[in-house]
Design a protein around this motif. Sequence first.
Motif, mmCIF file in Angstrom:
data_model
loop_
_atom_site.group_PDB
_atom_site.id
_atom_site.type_symbol
_atom_site.label_atom_id
_atom_site.label_comp_id
_atom_site.label_asym_id
_atom_site.label_seq_id
_atom_site.Cartn_x
_atom_site.Cartn_y
_atom_site.Cartn_z
ATOM 1 N N THR A 296 0.835 -1.208 0.000
ATOM 2 C CA THR A 296 0.000 0.000 0.000
ATOM 3 C C THR A 296 0.863 1.249 0.000
ATOM 4 O OG1 THR A 296 -1.751 -1.163 1.200
ATOM 5 C CG2 THR A 296 -1.810 1.238 1.230
ATOM 6 N N ARG A 297 1.918 1.247 0.817
ATOM 7 C CA ARG A 297 2.832 2.402 0.842
ATOM 8 C C ARG A 297 3.527 2.577 -0.508
ATOM 9 N NH1 ARG A 297 3.518 0.713 6.332
ATOM 10 N NH2 ARG A 297 5.022 -0.884 5.697
ATOM 11 N N GLU A 298 3.955 1.469 -1.091
ATOM 12 C CA GLU A 298 4.613 1.539 -2.396
ATOM 13 C C GLU A 298 3.667 2.102 -3.456
ATOM 14 O OE1 GLU A 298 5.758 -2.471 -3.055
ATOM 15 O OE2 GLU A 298 7.499 -2.403 -1.706
ATOM 16 N N SER A 299 2.409 1.687 -3.392
ATOM 17 C CA SER A 299 1.413 2.172 -4.347
ATOM 18 C C SER A 299 1.196 3.675 -4.210
ATOM 19 C CB SER A 299 0.088 1.425 -4.130
ATOM 20 O OG SER A 299 -0.933 1.932 -4.950
ATOM 21 N N LYS A 300 1.149 4.147 -2.969
ATOM 22 C CA LYS A 300 0.960 5.585 -2.741
ATOM 23 C C LYS A 300 2.164 6.384 -3.211
ATOM 24 C CE LYS A 300 -2.315 5.345 1.101
ATOM 25 N NZ LYS A 300 -2.595 5.690 2.515
ATOM 26 N N GLU A 301 3.357 5.841 -2.993
ATOM 27 C CA GLU A 301 4.570 6.531 -3.432
ATOM 28 C C GLU A 301 4.640 6.641 -4.953
ATOM 29 O OE1 GLU A 301 7.650 4.234 -1.649
ATOM 30 O OE2 GLU A 301 7.282 5.009 0.388
ATOM 31 N N ARG A 302 4.079 5.648 -5.666
ATOM 32 C CA ARG A 302 4.040 5.683 -7.124
ATOM 33 C C ARG A 302 2.932 6.599 -7.632
ATOM 34 N NH1 ARG A 302 4.253 -0.010 -6.508
ATOM 35 N NH2 ARG A 302 2.045 -0.099 -7.116
ATOM 36 N N GLY A 303 2.047 7.028 -6.732
ATOM 37 C CA GLY A 303 0.925 7.857 -7.141
ATOM 38 C C GLY A 303 -0.187 7.067 -7.802
ATOM 39 N N ASP A 304 -0.255 5.784 -7.489
ATOM 40 C CA ASP A 304 -1.269 4.907 -8.050
ATOM 41 C C ASP A 304 -2.561 5.064 -7.253
ATOM 42 O OD1 ASP A 304 -2.816 2.938 -9.116
ATOM 43 O OD2 ASP A 304 -1.382 1.303 -8.827
ATOM 44 N N ALA A 305 -3.502 5.784 -7.803
ATOM 45 C CA ALA A 305 -4.738 6.090 -7.075
ATOM 46 C C ALA A 305 -5.608 4.860 -6.882
ATOM 47 C CB ALA A 305 -5.524 7.169 -7.812
ATOM 48 N N ALA A 306 -5.513 3.898 -7.788
ATOM 49 C CA ALA A 306 -6.382 2.724 -7.708
ATOM 50 C C ALA A 306 -6.049 1.854 -6.503
ATOM 51 C CB ALA A 306 -6.265 1.904 -8.996
ATOM 52 N N GLY A 307 -4.747 1.721 -6.204
ATOM 53 C CA GLY A 307 -4.342 0.913 -5.068
ATOM 54 C C GLY A 307 -3.817 -0.452 -5.489
ATOM 55 N N VAL A 308 -3.913 -1.425 -4.594
ATOM 56 C CA VAL A 308 -3.323 -2.737 -4.786
ATOM 57 C C VAL A 308 -4.431 -3.768 -4.966
ATOM 58 C CG1 VAL A 308 -1.807 -4.477 -3.782
ATOM 59 C CG2 VAL A 308 -1.392 -2.060 -3.300
ATOM 60 N N THR A 309 -4.327 -4.586 -5.993
ATOM 61 C CA THR A 309 -5.339 -5.618 -6.216
ATOM 62 C C THR A 309 -5.027 -6.849 -5.370
ATOM 63 O OG1 THR A 309 -4.199 -6.750 -8.036
ATOM 64 C CG2 THR A 309 -5.581 -4.836 -8.605
ATOM 65 N N SER A 310 -6.064 -7.641 -5.097
ATOM 66 C CA SER A 310 -5.853 -8.865 -4.324
ATOM 67 C C SER A 310 -4.963 -9.837 -5.093
ATOM 68 C CB SER A 310 -7.199 -9.522 -3.994
ATOM 69 O OG SER A 310 -7.913 -9.848 -5.174
ATOM 70 N N GLY A 311 -5.044 -9.805 -6.430
ATOM 71 C CA GLY A 311 -4.188 -10.651 -7.236
ATOM 72 C C GLY A 311 -2.722 -10.301 -7.094
ATOM 73 N N GLN A 312 -2.422 -8.991 -7.054
ATOM 74 C CA GLN A 312 -1.031 -8.557 -6.868
ATOM 75 C C GLN A 312 -0.503 -9.015 -5.507
ATOM 76 O OE1 GLN A 312 -1.839 -4.369 -7.490
ATOM 77 N NE2 GLN A 312 -0.842 -4.380 -9.500
ATOM 78 N N VAL A 313 -1.333 -8.893 -4.492
ATOM 79 C CA VAL A 313 -0.924 -9.316 -3.148
ATOM 80 C C VAL A 313 -0.721 -10.823 -3.106
ATOM 81 C CG1 VAL A 313 -1.559 -9.391 -0.709
ATOM 82 C CG2 VAL A 313 -2.126 -7.374 -2.067
ATOM 83 N N GLN A 314 -1.621 -11.554 -3.749
ATOM 84 C CA GLN A 314 -1.532 -13.014 -3.725
ATOM 85 C C GLN A 314 -0.247 -13.518 -4.363
ATOM 86 O OE1 GLN A 314 -2.076 -15.572 -6.379
ATOM 87 N NE2 GLN A 314 -1.697 -17.110 -4.774
#
Length: 362
Positions: A296-314
């Motif tokens: 989640t922190r990495e996504s915010k640092e990239r400016g990715d407004a959508a966030g992290v998908t469950s597939g990416q986490v899996q």
Amino acid sequence: MFRDLSAFESDYIPDRFLFREEQIRELSYNLRPALKGCSPVNTICRGLPGTGKTTCLRKLFSEAEMHTKKLVTVYVNCQIERSPFSIYSKVYRKVTDTKISPAGLSFENLVAAVAKKIAEENKVVLLCLDDVNYMGSKSAMNTTLFTALRLHQEFEGVRIGVFAVLSDVHKNILDGLNAGVVSSFRPAEVYFPPYSAAEMHDIYQARILQGVYPNVISGDILDLIVDYSMKIGDLRVGLDLIKRSVMNAENDARTSVTEEDVSRAFSVSKDVHVNETLKTLKNGERQLFELIGEMTRESKERGDAAGVTSGQVQRRAKDELNIGYTYFFEYIKKLEELRLVDLVKKDGVHGRMSYVEVRGFL
């Protein structure tokens, strides 16, 4: 600005315990035989962290002991007292009314001393094992429960009941217990559901009336505190938030709490829930939560407004934590039920997808 600061402490027992009348009624029914010198009904109190389980039991025990000399209640925090010897040492100190530690005694002699005192004084002991899932091992739980529930067979006249408290709504503490323990325990269950926003509002309002002077916290500020608390889903967060918000206002020499006071306080108060809840997780569940936070922190640092998908986490959980598909979805469901994360459906470039969001902690 504070009328009674203790009203916001975690161990405070209110005169009126709101929205837990049904649970108190069930527990009172299970405790009732002890008031007549018989064994109480063994009980499991189950519910998410911050749903009033411990406060409910402490209030019930306090009132019961005021009405009878037959009952001795022994509260044990299994996050601190995890071994059978330390647990029965606490029982020993309570039934003998002494602060002397029974160090040097064998476990068998300690239990015999406890049993002898209970029989001599014709008392009933109700042993409360709070956060029982912290007990070190199945062996420790078997020994603790077997000793309590079978003691009457060796020592005539001994009566002990057990109330066990669980903040893990899925855990079955009967799994792995010896057949003899299960047959003796046979617990009733009392469920503590999460508080609604309206219930939190009324509870906080009652505490504010008792603990803070008038006009310190306005209706709008109280609504804001409820909103913050609902993000986490833990009543204790709001109580800590009220205390810290008022302290912020006092520190700035103001006579009322502002939105800024609440916002600053929440950056600290939110950890009340997460720190307590993380203690209840298994190693893999905790690692997964930490991975979601990192992503989640990495996504915010990239400016990715959508966030992290469950597939990416899996996929990362499989590569980095060696968590397979089945366990991943079992863990993620538990994190959601414990209100540590939210699973949210969003429209993306590849259609509707499931995203994982850490609930208010980052």
